[in-house]
Design a protein around this motif. Sequence first.
Motif, PDB file in Angstrom:
ATOM      1  N   PHE A   1      46.212  -7.808  26.510  1.00 37.13           N
ATOM      2  CA  PHE A   1      47.550  -8.034  27.052  1.00 37.13           C
ATOM      3  C   PHE A   1      47.936  -9.493  26.817  1.00 37.13           C
ATOM      4  CE2 PHE A   1      46.600  -4.368  29.987  1.00 37.13           C
ATOM      5  CZ  PHE A   1      47.580  -3.546  29.467  1.00 37.13           C
ATOM      6  N   ASN A   2      49.236  -9.729  26.711  1.00 35.24           N
ATOM      7  CA  ASN A   2      49.701 -11.112  26.594  1.00 35.24           C
ATOM      8  C   ASN A   2      49.352 -11.855  27.873  1.00 35.24           C
ATOM      9  OD1 ASN A   2      50.804 -11.347  24.029  1.00 35.24           O
ATOM     10  ND2 ASN A   2      52.701 -10.345  24.651  1.00 35.24           N
ATOM     11  N   GLY A   3      48.818 -13.037  27.713  1.00 35.80           N
ATOM     12  CA  GLY A   3      48.415 -13.810  28.886  1.00 35.80           C
ATOM     13  C   GLY A   3      46.909 -13.819  29.070  1.00 35.80           C
TER      14      GLY A   3
ATOM     15  N   ASP B   1      55.004  -3.279  31.791  1.00 32.57           N
ATOM     16  CA  ASP B   1      55.618  -2.525  30.691  1.00 32.57           C
ATOM     17  C   ASP B   1      55.928  -3.414  29.485  1.00 32.57           C
ATOM     18  OD1 ASP B   1      57.523  -3.963  31.958  1.00 32.57           O
ATOM     19  OD2 ASP B   1      58.947  -2.319  32.290  1.00 32.57           O
ATOM     20  N   LYS B   2      55.826  -4.722  29.665  1.00 30.60           N
ATOM     21  CA  LYS B   2      56.059  -5.617  28.515  1.00 30.60           C
ATOM     22  C   LYS B   2      54.747  -6.070  27.881  1.00 30.60           C
ATOM     23  CE  LYS B   2      60.490  -7.507  30.036  1.00 30.60           C
ATOM     24  NZ  LYS B   2      60.617  -7.911  31.465  1.00 30.60           N
ATOM     25  N   ASN B   3      53.664  -5.399  28.224  1.00 28.99           N
ATOM     26  CA  ASN B   3      52.372  -5.732  27.624  1.00 28.99           C
ATOM     27  C   ASN B   3      51.817  -7.073  28.114  1.00 28.99           C
ATOM     28  OD1 ASN B   3      50.915  -4.016  26.041  1.00 28.99           O
ATOM     29  ND2 ASN B   3      51.230  -5.189  24.157  1.00 28.99           N
ATOM     30  N   ALA B   4      52.318  -7.536  29.264  1.00 30.69           N
ATOM     31  CA  ALA B   4      51.846  -8.812  29.806  1.00 30.69           C
ATOM     32  C   ALA B   4      50.974  -8.547  31.035  1.00 30.69           C
ATOM     33  CB  ALA B   4      53.027  -9.686  30.183  1.00 30.69           C
ATOM     34  N   VAL B   5      50.047  -9.491  31.293  1.00 28.58           N
ATOM     35  CA  VAL B   5      49.139  -9.338  32.431  1.00 28.58           C
ATOM     36  C   VAL B   5      49.912  -9.349  33.743  1.00 28.58           C
ATOM     37  CG1 VAL B   5      47.221 -10.403  33.681  1.00 28.58           C
ATOM     38  CG2 VAL B   5      47.413 -10.680  31.215  1.00 28.58           C
ATOM     39  N   ARG B   6      49.604  -8.433  34.649  1.00 26.53           N
ATOM     40  CA  ARG B   6      50.212  -8.516  35.980  1.00 26.53           C
ATOM     41  C   ARG B   6      49.149  -8.614  37.078  1.00 26.53           C
ATOM     42  NH1 ARG B   6      49.653  -3.815  38.723  1.00 26.53           N
ATOM     43  NH2 ARG B   6      49.297  -1.958  37.457  1.00 26.53           N
ATOM     44  N   ALA B   7      47.951  -8.154  36.793  1.00 31.11           N
ATOM     45  CA  ALA B   7      46.890  -8.227  37.797  1.00 31.11           C
ATOM     46  C   ALA B   7      45.535  -8.048  37.144  1.00 31.11           C
ATOM     47  CB  ALA B   7      47.090  -7.141  38.852  1.00 31.11           C
ATOM     48  N   MET B   8      44.508  -8.362  37.924  1.00 32.21           N
ATOM     49  CA  MET B   8      43.144  -8.182  37.432  1.00 32.21           C
ATOM     50  C   MET B   8      42.375  -7.412  38.498  1.00 32.21           C
ATOM     51  SD  MET B   8      40.662 -11.161  36.030  1.00 32.21           S
ATOM     52  CE  MET B   8      40.302 -11.955  37.585  1.00 32.21           C
ATOM     53  N   ARG B   9      41.820  -6.282  38.090  1.00 32.84           N
ATOM     54  CA  ARG B   9      41.007  -5.509  39.040  1.00 32.84           C
ATOM     55  C   ARG B   9      39.606  -6.103  39.069  1.00 32.84           C
ATOM     56  NH1 ARG B   9      42.546   0.375  38.915  1.00 32.84           N
ATOM     57  NH2 ARG B   9      44.274  -0.662  39.972  1.00 32.84           N
ATOM     58  N   CYS B  10      39.142  -6.408  40.282  1.00 28.78           N
ATOM     59  CA  CYS B  10      37.824  -7.040  40.426  1.00 28.78           C
ATOM     60  C   CYS B  10      36.944  -6.209  41.344  1.00 28.78           C
ATOM     61  CB  CYS B  10      37.964  -8.428  41.053  1.00 28.78           C
ATOM     62  SG  CYS B  10      38.919  -9.563  40.066  1.00 28.78           S
ATOM     63  N   ILE B  11      35.665  -6.519  41.276  1.00 30.58           N
ATOM     64  CA  ILE B  11      34.721  -5.874  42.197  1.00 30.58           C
ATOM     65  C   ILE B  11      33.867  -6.967  42.837  1.00 30.58           C
ATOM     66  CG2 ILE B  11      32.925  -5.483  40.415  1.00 30.58           C
ATOM     67  CD1 ILE B  11      32.600  -2.653  41.810  1.00 30.58           C
TER      68      ILE B  11
ATOM     69  N   ASN C   1      52.159  -1.620  18.407  1.00 29.73           N
ATOM     70  CA  ASN C   1      52.956  -2.093  19.543  1.00 29.73           C
ATOM     71  C   ASN C   1      52.313  -3.327  20.176  1.00 29.73           C
ATOM     72  OD1 ASN C   1      54.760  -0.106  19.085  1.00 29.73           O
ATOM     73  ND2 ASN C   1      53.913   1.297  20.625  1.00 29.73           N
ATOM     74  N   ASN C   2      50.982  -3.272  20.301  1.00 29.64           N
ATOM     75  CA  ASN C   2      50.283  -4.431  20.838  1.00 29.64           C
ATOM     76  C   ASN C   2      50.468  -5.631  19.912  1.00 29.64           C
ATOM     77  OD1 ASN C   2      47.592  -6.166  20.986  1.00 29.64           O
ATOM     78  ND2 ASN C   2      47.881  -5.180  22.962  1.00 29.64           N
ATOM     79  N   LEU C   3      50.355  -5.383  18.626  1.00 27.96           N
ATOM     80  CA  LEU C   3      50.502  -6.463  17.636  1.00 27.96           C
ATOM     81  C   LEU C   3      51.874  -7.121  17.771  1.00 27.96           C
ATOM     82  CD1 LEU C   3      49.137  -7.535  14.749  1.00 27.96           C
ATOM     83  CD2 LEU C   3      51.134  -6.350  13.884  1.00 27.96           C
ATOM     84  N   MET C   4      52.914  -6.283  17.858  1.00 30.79           N
ATOM     85  CA  MET C   4      54.261  -6.854  17.896  1.00 30.79           C
ATOM     86  C   MET C   4      54.540  -7.567  19.205  1.00 30.79           C
ATOM     87  SD  MET C   4      56.601  -4.477  15.472  1.00 30.79           S
ATOM     88  CE  MET C   4      56.073  -2.874  15.948  1.00 30.79           C
ATOM     89  N   SER C   5      53.983  -7.065  20.281  1.00 28.49           N
ATOM     90  CA  SER C   5      54.221  -7.779  21.544  1.00 28.49           C
ATOM     91  C   SER C   5      53.470  -9.106  21.556  1.00 28.49           C
ATOM     92  CB  SER C   5      53.861  -6.911  22.751  1.00 28.49           C
ATOM     93  OG  SER C   5      52.508  -7.041  23.062  1.00 28.49           O
TER      94      SER C   5
END
Lengths: 483, 289
Positions: A256-258, A365-375, B252-256
């Motif tokens: 993911f971006n970020g 939905d924009k392929n960016a990080v929103r959270a991190m699931r941890c344990i 899609n991942n590539l383009m984002s």
Amino acid sequence: MAQLTQKERMKIPRQDMPVQAPEERVQNFKEVALGYTLELAKLEAERCLQCKDPHCMEGCPVEVRIPEFIQAVRDGDMAEAVKIMKSKNNLPAICGRVCPQEVQCESRCILGKKGEPVAIGRIERFVGDYELANKTLEMTKGAPTGKKVAVCGSGPAGLTCAVDLARMGHEVTIFESLHTPGGVLVYGIPEFRLPKDAVIKAEIETAAKALSIRILTDYIIGRTLTIDELQAQYDAIFLGTGAGLPMFMRIPGINFNGVMSANEFLTRCNLMKGYRFPEFDTPVKVGKRVAVIGAGNVAMDAARSALRLQSLIARANGESGGEVHIVYRRSSDEVPARLEEVHHAKEEGVIFDFLTNPVEILGDDKNAVRAMRCIRMELGEPDQSGRRSPVAVKGSEFDMEVDQVIFALGTSPNPLVFNNAGGLERSKWGTVVADKENGRTTVKGIWAGGDVVTGAATVISAMGAGKRAAADMDRYLKGEFDW
Amino acid sequence: MYRILEKQVLSDVTKLMVVEAPQVARKARAGQFIIVLMHDQGERIPLTIADYDRAAGTITLIFQEVGKSTKEMGTMNVGDSFSHVVGPLGHATDIENYGEVICVGGGVGIAPVYPIARELKEAGNHVTSIIGARTKELLLWEDKMRAVSDELIITTDDGSYGRKELVTTPLKEILDSRPGKIKKIWAIGPAIMMKFVAMTTKPYNVHTIVSLNTIMIDGTGMCGGCRVVLDDGAKFVCVDGPEFDAHKVDWNNLMSRLSFYRPEEESATRRFEKDHKCKLDRAIANGVK
């Protein structure tokens, strides 16, 4: 100062180094620790008991003659202090700043048994800085031997090896893949811990000029030139190419971006000066809520850089800053980072989440990080490294809201280097197999040292390896042994 | 320093430069790329090697002015120098005699596809090339491509030259008309074009190779910023690529990921253009024509 008794010496408290206040320093990338003044350095030097059988030196990978240089500082004879220092360590201004003294020299200091050890690192830094400013010692090249040596990589291992070999009279060429020499000192360690122009550039340029060391940037070993080509042109080769390849966790969502490696984040900041974008062309992004995975020095560097970027952006936009978390699967007792870095990070407001391990990164939905699931983790039995190994607590998963995740999980050697490298043997971790004592690899005429042999370790251990290899290479080049 | 020996303006926004870089030229092969740094404050820009001349010690770069850095590069002239050129990077194209192959180049992607087509031709392949651009103005190296192709098809989006189609239309026609004949396809161009080429060739199950140009810093495997998701996990474009099996790429991942730094790119470009225009205005006011 009049001659003190041992008792009087022991009464002097360990001298703190002046630092930028935390609230001030998170607003800039300038050096945090400002260094001793001559008075402070002399006072701290007075604390040294000048043991008849000093143990501090045993803790130093390059065997600096510690009591002697401290005595010289105490006497105010800085030229002498520099001379003693540089007979063993070519880069004291760097080591004084980045060595983990608390587990090396200072851990052996007799004063540490009851109180606090002599601040050897701080005095060392003072000596290094004094030399950078005053240039008391001229480095001289030994009589030319007519032997040509190729040093691959200009990080701590390569630089140390190159300087020693040049002093012995060999003709040294350093090949560096990036556009600036210094390796991890330049791309990895931040400006606020190790100033690039005032320290690194100054140290390298002074040495290269005095010793006629040729430094070729833009040469990627394995691509621009290969090891077999070097073998044809040089009498000996040293590989100090480091461990530059970042590791990512094998969990869902790492693309993911970020989500990025600490290498990327720090390279953008340090090598490319991204914190000065748009004055410099390379941008660096920082989130509002950043998680740095890992708790080594690189993790501290990334976390503290993130804090600074957040402050700079917040100030520019008139907003409040953000949050930076160190997420570490073990407990505070196992933190591998240098003590001073952890202390500074805490002071600056980095939040430590111990016994916590990411299991998935969640995107929007924009392929960016929103959270991190941890344990959550708990400590079980000690593992091979002697540290208690963390075990996941069943059913303890939770989501941490973050918009940036930086992995600082260590690095491995870059395999690119080994294109056309003949019979050079490597371990299953990709590190070069080399003799611990002398750096000899499995191929005649090739030595290796530093992270490319050990995997990610410290600046000083790399320097130690560079030094030992240089001594062995010198003997080989003089024909004292035939491999 | 790496001197610019020749500059050609291929279109308003496309420039060609022949640059002195002997240590790169001596090793360069089709499919590889380099990283350039204009000056100490610049960024490291990956560019595919469009051509090389080992004897002259030069490489040829073709770039489209899309952001601050490439626009600034466009203002450089013969005699100017890049402060750094490093390479060759990435794996070279696997050249052998496969039989019938297709080379697709879109826009500035025609430049990197050229040496591949040339070497494929030299290796005895029957090379059909399809080159396309938005408009005639942006089309480049038609002659060079024709010289190394057995057949050359030209398309433009607006019909200003060649067929008014996307490159995928003639591609599909060939795959339909010569079933089982085409052994391999190379496609280089904008990500969206490569994605649609991949979608077009997939049903025919023809091995299709794309050359990816992701965001990079060092280009040697160190930063990992260039990573791309494939069916079998993430790879680094700089060291594992730049060529990949088009059918395995998560487009899609590539383009984002390509768009992650767009806000910064845009603000830097605006600032540069404003500044550049100011300088031009000043120069004109001072009597420079």
